[in-house]
Design an enzyme around this catalytic site. Sequence first.
Site, PDB file in Angstrom:
ATOM      1  N   HIS B 184      -6.686 -10.906   3.473  1.00 31.76           N
ATOM      2  CA  HIS B 184      -5.404 -11.076   2.795  1.00 31.76           C
ATOM      3  C   HIS B 184      -5.524 -12.328   1.937  1.00 31.76           C
ATOM      4  O   HIS B 184      -5.648 -13.433   2.467  1.00 31.76           O
ATOM      5  CB  HIS B 184      -4.300 -11.233   3.845  1.00 31.76           C
ATOM      6  CG  HIS B 184      -2.939 -11.465   3.266  1.00 31.76           C
ATOM      7  ND1 HIS B 184      -2.262 -10.495   2.581  1.00 31.76           N
ATOM      8  CD2 HIS B 184      -2.129 -12.547   3.268  1.00 31.76           C
ATOM      9  CE1 HIS B 184      -1.083 -10.980   2.187  1.00 31.76           C
ATOM     10  NE2 HIS B 184      -0.988 -12.219   2.595  1.00 31.76           N
ATOM     11  N   ASP B 310       1.147  -1.004   3.879  1.00 35.57           N
ATOM     12  CA  ASP B 310       1.519  -2.351   4.312  1.00 35.57           C
ATOM     13  C   ASP B 310       2.753  -2.281   5.221  1.00 35.57           C
ATOM     14  O   ASP B 310       3.638  -3.130   5.160  1.00 35.57           O
ATOM     15  CB  ASP B 310       1.775  -3.268   3.109  1.00 35.57           C
ATOM     16  CG  ASP B 310       1.866  -4.740   3.521  1.00 35.57           C
ATOM     17  OD1 ASP B 310       1.259  -5.103   4.541  1.00 35.57           O
ATOM     18  OD2 ASP B 310       2.564  -5.504   2.821  1.00 35.57           O
ATOM     19  N   GLY B 329       8.015  -8.361   4.804  1.00 33.54           N
ATOM     20  CA  GLY B 329       7.546  -7.040   5.221  1.00 33.54           C
ATOM     21  C   GLY B 329       8.548  -5.923   5.041  1.00 33.54           C
ATOM     22  O   GLY B 329       9.756  -6.132   5.034  1.00 33.54           O
TER      23      GLY B 329
END
Lengths: 296, 429
Positions: B184, B310, B329
Amino acid sequence: MSPLDIQALLDLADQQVEVSRQIEKRKTSLLGRTQINLFFEPSTRTQSSFEIAGKRLGADVMNMAVASSSVKKGETLIDTAATLNAMRPDIIVVRHHAAGAVHLLAQKVDCAVVNAGDGAHEHPTQALLDALTIRRNKGRIEGLIVAICGDILHSRVARSNMILLAAMGAQVRLVAPTNLLPPGIARLGFPTFTDMRKGLEDADIVMMLRLQRERMNGSFVPSVKEYFRFYGLDQEKLSYAKPDALVMHPGPMNRGVEISSDVADGAQSLIREQVEMGVAVRMAVLEALASHLPNG
Amino acid sequence: MAKSYFFAGAELIDPDTLKAGRGALLVRDGLIADIVWGQTPDKPSDADMIDCGGQVLSPGLIDMRAFIGEPGGPYRETLKSAGEAAAAGGVTTVVSMPDTSPALDDPAVIDFIVRRARDTSVVNILPAAALTKGLKGEEMAEIGRLKEAGAIMFTDGARSVTNAQVMRRALTYARDFDALIVHHVEDPNLVGQGVMNEGEFASRLGLPGIPREAETILLERDMRLVRLTGARYHAAMISCADSAEIVRAAKAKGLPVTCGISINHLSLNENDIGDYRTFLKLSPPLRHEDDRQAMIEALADGTIDVIVSDHNPQDVENKRLPFAEAADGAVGLETLLSAALRLVHSDRISLPKLLRALSTKPAEILGLPAGRLKVGAPADLILFDPDAPYVLDKRDLKSLSKNSPFDEARLEGQVTMTMVAGRIVFDRR
């Protein structure tokens, strides 16, 4: 040194083995000579080995305790060398943590200097004693497959053995995770293996190296458990080498890290014999040096 | 003995070869047993007939990035609920992130996930193990033992490894074990207090921004470390035009590099945050529309290899907060295909090429036999109508968390049936 010089030195060492096995372990070739052991790094076996070797040849041996010396008070290496030189020793045996330090010191003194290990550079008498041990057990060095395994990056033992054993005609291989291989080592012409089983295939000699504690936990390798799983020598991995393969280790060993106890203490292990050969090789080196000293 | 199925009258799409057309497909013993293009042959007597009615039959989606709350946060998502959500979305293989409690940095915990997923999830869930111990970015994890335990890849999940020495050694070590490192790329120091893309819109909203350089500097560093070490490397998600340039250049040099993008960054931009909608608070942040356009082009030209959901379930308490304080998120397993189909409907990419980024490519990167219509491949298949319109109602989501950025959005394309290893795990018929 040429292969012939090495053979001659090993022949001389063979004689010293016999001397050491007598009740009267005395020679006079260094009688009256002064030998100083200057160890900037703690060492048990190398230092005591050089001390015993010198004494068996009749030299007056002095161990400089660096920990309580002027070095701790800030004296530079060159000043220490000059000070010792003024005391007129015949031989100085030096161990130092920095590569090249022994070479530097040798330029500043008039006597003979023996490298007892400098940083990750060289440890010549270890390579000689390993060669002697191999020759006595296999009858030869030429043509043998020698797998040097473990922390090659930080190992002076590995470097000296690579040079000496290759000069004597052995096929030297290196086995380690890439993190523990010196960058660019492949260009020196030694085959490298990251898979230990492949690296040990058909080996005559398996030479293990010590993994220092500070390199075990996540910096160069993830953990002791993982290292032993993939790079520790156990019976299973040893079975990939020739059935009559012999196991060596310069010591001190980390049992359960780079070598399992049953292999270290097993029938294929030469580890104890290496220590005995250490004294003989150092006697040979000191005697050969003494014969070339002024008035020798 | 597992049932055999005969799919007749399907629009077959093999994203591996990009071949598309009418045909039939036979599933036997959990594998694709036969594929016939063109005229539908007679049904084998032992097989159940499935009339596809011209709908698309393709390999199931493989999602390389989903956060699941097990162990440690089962109220957010369990392996079971994630499996159901994935099946409803046409995702047949999910890679679960190691950001759990405890982190997936121990072979015993990997073993737990493998067994628990096998016992409770209807789709394949493959655990990614931590790259560094405790996801702290300081000491590399036991890559060899974790791989033996079943770890499919190595990543610190939502965290970046900022120490270049640690990254170098981890890459070097991973290469010895032929392990895939997924990173990431978002430098936490450059992110600082930032909560959305840096620029005009953040300034209008009075929110601290995250510069694109938080991503590009780490990505550029990683490309150089890959060149130094020769390790296999996958950038988990890129989000801006400059990053696509970096990956493009690395690939041109022949480096073993691939990269992904989240469906959110292909579908949305920073303006969608609108009135401080926290469901659109993501890491990396949604970028400018120009970046989104560049990302779509990079996907179409193959610079971007895979699309991920994701999927990051967050409960209401973590999201019903002022924007800067809300968790990052969004859930995405169930909307991955529908949202991605927008790119097909707007003629930005062909359907076979889109499916390649959602199945074949991730399978290749992970070394899985799935992701292609091929005799002998696992029968991980989806049947879907790419044109079926619907409005997403978050109450219909099977995920335990409902933080979808597509709530109330009009979507086109819905999964009719999902099959994993020859077993029907979702059926809307």
